[in-house]
Design an enzyme around this catalytic site. Structure first.
Site, PDB file in Angstrom:
ATOM      1  N   SER A  53     -77.737 -17.443 -23.497  1.00  0.00           N
ATOM      2  CA  SER A  53     -76.414 -16.827 -23.445  1.00  0.00           C
ATOM      3  C   SER A  53     -76.543 -15.299 -23.449  1.00  0.00           C
ATOM      4  O   SER A  53     -77.150 -14.725 -22.558  1.00  0.00           O
ATOM      5  CB  SER A  53     -75.562 -17.338 -24.606  1.00  0.00           C
ATOM      6  OG  SER A  53     -74.209 -17.051 -24.415  1.00  0.00           O
ATOM      7  N   ASP A  73     -69.556 -24.847 -18.111  1.00  0.00           N
ATOM      8  CA  ASP A  73     -69.832 -23.605 -18.821  1.00  0.00           C
ATOM      9  C   ASP A  73     -69.228 -22.458 -18.014  1.00  0.00           C
ATOM     10  O   ASP A  73     -69.453 -22.358 -16.803  1.00  0.00           O
ATOM     11  CB  ASP A  73     -71.357 -23.429 -18.953  1.00  0.00           C
ATOM     12  CG  ASP A  73     -71.767 -22.162 -19.678  1.00  0.00           C
ATOM     13  OD1 ASP A  73     -70.888 -21.428 -20.164  1.00  0.00           O
ATOM     14  OD2 ASP A  73     -72.987 -21.919 -19.781  1.00  0.00           O
ATOM     15  N   HIS A  96     -71.890 -25.329 -22.516  1.00  0.00           N
ATOM     16  CA  HIS A  96     -72.458 -24.133 -23.126  1.00  0.00           C
ATOM     17  C   HIS A  96     -72.891 -24.406 -24.569  1.00  0.00           C
ATOM     18  O   HIS A  96     -72.181 -25.041 -25.338  1.00  0.00           O
ATOM     19  CB  HIS A  96     -71.458 -22.977 -23.120  1.00  0.00           C
ATOM     20  CG  HIS A  96     -72.082 -21.677 -23.507  1.00  0.00           C
ATOM     21  ND1 HIS A  96     -72.748 -20.879 -22.607  1.00  0.00           N
ATOM     22  CD2 HIS A  96     -72.185 -21.049 -24.713  1.00  0.00           C
ATOM     23  CE1 HIS A  96     -73.223 -19.815 -23.226  1.00  0.00           C
ATOM     24  NE2 HIS A  96     -72.892 -19.891 -24.514  1.00  0.00           N
TER      25      HIS A  96
END
Length: 428
Positions: free
Chosen positions: A214, A368, A398
């Protein structure tokens, strides 16, 4: 109706029984009502392709509750939004300790806190080891190298690769806005690349990778680019592994942002909040980013690098039509500079800056908001001639990579970790 003396004696107990039945009926009704309301709150539409849907709903329920609490606290002026959201980090926090397989130390690399994981068993004389520099996620505002899932991942990497893992504890926004988190990481990496430090940990300078998930994937990509451009840097990375990375802040209305606007675990509003807080505490930017109207004439010239109609394969377009983000004549400002800085948005570098990058592993998930960021970077890397392994999980969401610890352990998360470590084994 006549009641005998014997019956009259039992009347109080009869009335008590009736009263209890009525109370139980009310309690049952309240319980059922509470159950219905709870189920209504917990239940959210989850695509059929996603495995363990109910587990994801329950997990997301906690995240949504925390988001609502943070918004409420922020609205009343009690505690800052991100202060409340840090509860996620606190609950997952652990104390990394050595065990029979892994030796763990907390170090400071040029003023930056890091956790170093090494194999407990030393190899043969002169044997050099691989190394992975890992950068945690959390939207530059949350997270810690000391969270349980990151600690577990570092230990798995050490044991499976016989490698050294350096997990970086960079400073977080909003107290420390961009570029401080990036600069922390870059200082730590350059310190680690010193000959004496590599020798101390018995690391082969030709076999070092940078990795992150991320926001950590964003930092990892930016670090790889910056190292290539640093004329004073002799040691270079062999590989980069980017796990559902954040790659650009210019267009927050890509197909994946639209498709997954309300998906767990990272709804669009939260991701936009992370971007905003990374840059500034001025709420004006947050509102502009939510409307995708935050671009200036200065950032407009960079939109070609995030044009998803060109950079996304047709299969990722979905039913969405492209609309270029509007531009405003805001004049030169810090925010305009930050928006177009490749250290914040690695997707914005020209092709010439991509060609010399190390081989890459990019993980993306269908459900995501960041999916298209990663896919567009894959396209640009391949066009520049970089060796890229792109692993797309059609049932992924995610954060799944970090959901490997009870009670939020998901089968897809374990598969992701296994495939990631397998790639490092083969390519580092």
């Amino acid at each position: 109706m006549l009641i005998s003396r014997a019956d009259s004696a039992s009347l109080p107990s009869y009335r008590a029984a009736v009263f209890l039945c009525k109370m139980r009926s009310k309690d049952i009704l309240l319980l059922l009502l509470a159950g219905v309301l709870t189920a209504y709150y917990v239940y959210i539409p989850i695509p059929d392709e996603i495995e363990e849907k109910w587990k994801l709903m329950i997990t997301d329920c906690f995240f949504r509750s925390l988001i609502h609490l943070a918004e409420f606290s922020d609205l009343l002026g009690l505690k800052d939004y991100m202060w409340v959201m840090m509860l996620i980090t606190v609950l997952e926090r652990t104390v990394p300790v050595s065990d029979k397989h892994v030796h763990v130390t907390e170090e400071v690399f040029d003023g930056v806190q890091v956790i170093v994981y090494e194999p407990s068993q030393q190899g043969g004389d002169g044997e050099l080891r691989r190394a992975v520099i890992y950068l945690h996620g959390g939207g530059w505002c949350l997270g810690s190298a000391m969270m349980g899932p990151y600690d577990l991942l570092s230990r798995q990497t050490v044991q499976e690769l016989n490698a050294v893992v350096v997990s970086v504890e960079y400073r977080l926004a909003p107290p420390h806005h961009f570029p401080i988190p990036f600069l922390d990481v870059y200082r730590g990496v350059k310190h680690f690349f010193q000959g004496a430090v590599l020798a101390r940990y018995r690391v082969d300078a030709r076999r070092v990778a940078v990795s992150g998930d991320s926001a950590g994937g964003n930092l990892a990509a930016a670090i790889a680019q910056q190292l290539q451009q640093d004329a004073e840097q002799s040691v270079q990375l062999k590989a980069q592994a980017l796990l559902y990375p954040v790659m650009q802040a210019l267009d927050l209305n890509t197909p994946s942002y639209q498709q997954n606007e309300h998906m767990p675990i990272l709804p669009k509003k939260l991701m936009v909040r992370f971007w905003s807080e990374y840059f500034t505490s001025d709420r004006t930017l947050l509102h502009a980013m939510l409307a995708n109207s935050h671009n200036s004439l200065q950032s407009g010239r960079m939109l070609k690098y995030v044009n998803w109609t060109v950079l996304l394969p047709e299969s990722f377009h979905g039913p969405y039509n492209y609309s270029a983000p509007p531009l405003a004549n805001r004049g030169p400002s810090y925010m305009g500079t930050a928006l177009t800085d490749p250290r914040a948005s690695p997707l914005l570098v020209p092709d010439t800056a991509l060609r010399a990058l190390p081989k890459a592993y990019v993980l993306t998930s269908e459900y995501d908001v960041l999916r298209d960021d990663g896919v567009m970077y894959v396209t640009r890397l391949r066009q520049a001639g970089v060796d890229v392994t792109h692993q797309h999980y059609t049932s992924g969401f995610h954060g799944a990579f970090m959901f490997t610890v009870w009670p939020t352990d998901f089968q897809i998360g374990r598969r992701m970790v296994w495939n990631y470590i397998h790639w490092l084994k083969e390519n580092l």
